[in-house]
Design an enzyme around this catalytic site. Sequence first.
Site, mmCIF file in Angstrom:
data_model
loop_
_atom_site.group_PDB
_atom_site.id
_atom_site.type_symbol
_atom_site.label_atom_id
_atom_site.label_comp_id
_atom_site.label_asym_id
_atom_site.label_seq_id
_atom_site.Cartn_x
_atom_site.Cartn_y
_atom_site.Cartn_z
ATOM 1 N N CYS A 32 54.653 69.043 25.896
ATOM 2 C CA CYS A 32 53.664 68.547 26.815
ATOM 3 C C CYS A 32 52.212 69.162 26.626
ATOM 4 C CB CYS A 32 54.186 69.107 28.190
ATOM 5 S SG CYS A 32 55.456 68.088 28.831
HETATM 6 P P1 NAD Z 1 62.431 62.534 26.580
HETATM 7 O O1 NAD Z 1 61.849 62.060 25.162
HETATM 8 O O2 NAD Z 1 63.066 63.852 26.644
HETATM 9 O O3 NAD Z 1 63.124 61.459 27.360
HETATM 10 C C1 NAD Z 1 62.775 60.229 27.397
HETATM 11 C C2 NAD Z 1 63.964 59.334 27.507
HETATM 12 O O4 NAD Z 1 63.717 57.892 27.679
HETATM 13 C C3 NAD Z 1 64.872 59.219 26.253
HETATM 14 O O5 NAD Z 1 66.314 59.565 26.414
HETATM 15 C C4 NAD Z 1 64.708 57.692 25.871
HETATM 16 O O6 NAD Z 1 65.997 57.433 24.982
HETATM 17 C C5 NAD Z 1 64.546 57.146 27.167
HETATM 18 N N1 NAD Z 1 63.761 55.671 26.921
HETATM 19 C C6 NAD Z 1 62.869 55.394 26.177
HETATM 20 N N2 NAD Z 1 62.479 53.988 26.450
HETATM 21 C C7 NAD Z 1 63.341 53.774 27.151
HETATM 22 C C8 NAD Z 1 63.410 52.392 28.057
HETATM 23 N N3 NAD Z 1 62.693 51.450 27.833
HETATM 24 N N4 NAD Z 1 64.409 52.567 29.012
HETATM 25 C C9 NAD Z 1 65.098 53.534 29.246
HETATM 26 N N5 NAD Z 1 65.116 54.662 28.616
HETATM 27 C C10 NAD Z 1 64.186 54.597 27.640
HETATM 28 O O7 NAD Z 1 60.911 62.877 27.356
HETATM 29 P P2 NAD Z 1 60.960 63.813 28.613
HETATM 30 O O8 NAD Z 1 60.305 65.133 28.097
HETATM 31 O O9 NAD Z 1 61.623 63.728 29.302
HETATM 32 O O10 NAD Z 1 59.459 63.313 29.044
HETATM 33 C C11 NAD Z 1 59.284 62.242 29.902
HETATM 34 C C12 NAD Z 1 57.813 62.116 30.256
HETATM 35 O O11 NAD Z 1 57.723 63.175 31.584
HETATM 36 C C13 NAD Z 1 56.804 62.426 29.325
HETATM 37 O O12 NAD Z 1 55.706 61.466 29.883
HETATM 38 C C14 NAD Z 1 56.334 63.682 29.560
HETATM 39 O O13 NAD Z 1 54.800 63.885 29.201
HETATM 40 C C15 NAD Z 1 56.576 63.816 31.009
HETATM 41 N N6 NAD Z 1 56.775 65.209 31.456
HETATM 42 C C16 NAD Z 1 57.813 66.107 30.437
HETATM 43 C C17 NAD Z 1 58.245 67.320 30.840
HETATM 44 C C18 NAD Z 1 58.842 68.274 30.102
HETATM 45 O O14 NAD Z 1 58.923 69.474 30.128
HETATM 46 N N7 NAD Z 1 59.496 67.636 29.278
HETATM 47 C C19 NAD Z 1 57.488 67.920 32.082
HETATM 48 C C20 NAD Z 1 56.537 67.344 32.862
HETATM 49 C C21 NAD Z 1 56.420 65.856 32.541
#
Ligand code: NAD
Length: 423
Positions: free
Chosen positions: A266
């Site tokens: 992030c």
């Molecule tokens: P991630 O990459 O771990 O997970 C994303 C998931 O979405 C994957 O499993 C992927 O297969 C799935 N995906 C992609 N396209 C899709 C679709 N069209 N339909 C269904 N599923 C789909 O990402 P993350 O770390 O969980 O982050 C997600 C969001 O949250 C990002 O915008 C990130 O910036 C934000 N965020 C992350 C954190 C963190 O600590 N990881 C904290 C706060 C906010």
Amino acid sequence: MEVCVIGSGYVGLTVSVGFASKGNSVTSVDVDEEIVEKINSGNAPFFEESLDEMLEDTTDEGLLRATTDLKDAVGNSSIIFVTVGTPSKEDGTIDLSSVKKSAEEIGQPLRKKDDYSVVVVKSTVVPGTTEETVIPILEEESGKRAGEDFGVCMNPEFLREGRAVSDFLNPDRIVIGEYDEQSGDLLSELYEDFDAPVLKMDLSSAEMVKYASNSFLATKISFINEIGNICKELGIDVYDVAEAMGYDERISERFLRAGAGYGGSCFRKDVGALIKSAEDIGYPLKLIKAGVKVNERQPLKMLDLLEKHVGDLQGREIGVLGLSFKPGTDDIRNSPSLRVVGELLKRGASVKAYDPKAMENFKEVYPEVDYCDPEEVLNSEATLIMTDWGEFEELDYRGKVIIDGRRIEKAKETETYEGICWS
Ligand code: NAD
């Protein structure tokens, strides 16, 4: 309430499990069949404290299920979260393709729905995205009007990996960006039994809260690292300084641990996106950019100290303790260890490494590293400590050459010890 969460990664699955644990009926959607299968069999696809147990409980109770069938999930839910990834592109902007795809796919079942539902963007997106990109797609695909036929909210997530479930269930605040009052009211109901202030605002303000918060925290880390670097030159212990600073309520003790720099999916991505957005409107963010520069340089200080102790790295065997970007997670995205290991290999060293959770993920990037137990790592000519896993306080460092990037107190027992920002 009937909730659907699109994207079952670190955020999506945590949110799904969290809302299910509060008695809601949650459908977790992902495009990846393997992830869906794992969730349905009660196994989290990544490591996160207490996630496996809660996943097992909520799936057993029938409160959580996973599917690849987005249309069906949306059709049966009154609140639809978008938690797909928004990775960085080369130019610093975020890749919105998964968010756009999700909006398109939500729009189709939305067209057929009779009851009112709210689409909630939880993915981190730059100010203006929900209003200017997501809503037009939803309206186009559904043939319906936002704010009339369906609701829209932007609800940034502040959880930290390594403490994701606990952070999600015990937030400091809940930020709800609402397109209209009805949308915000429905989402507030879902959060009713969370013990945290709910702050309502417009969509863009909610989007900006996330960027401003992460940019502040990232800059705070770089600030203390810079203070740490100068403290080391002056023979001052930055941890004493930080402790005394932290008593000042205006500063707070948190995020004042000087070390080898921040990583994770992030901070770098969000800070980069804010810098790019600001540039695009002709306002360069000087302070925030300087913080990024400090962070980029910081892991390389570990190499400078290492060379000071062992000389040229060509043909030398170097150990690395800790590969994840922080303890409590197997996530290596942007981990300072990636940079350090890459540099060690480039300079001709062979690397032995250990991490309690992240070795499998690291292996995919650096298969040439010798992954072994911590005692074996410590038998290298010198060892770099890159992550402050609690178990590193239990190791025997006597007689070893240690360069510490994370302040492991026990490591100081060896005669040849040097901290990145302290002696
Ligand atoms: P991630 O990459 O771990 O997970 C994303 C998931 O979405 C994957 O499993 C992927 O297969 C799935 N995906 C992609 N396209 C899709 C679709 N069209 N339909 C269904 N599923 C789909 O990402 P993350 O770390 O969980 O982050 C997600 C969001 O949250 C990002 O915008 C990130 O910036 C934000 N965020 C992350 C954190 C963190 O600590 N990881 C904290 C706060 C906010």
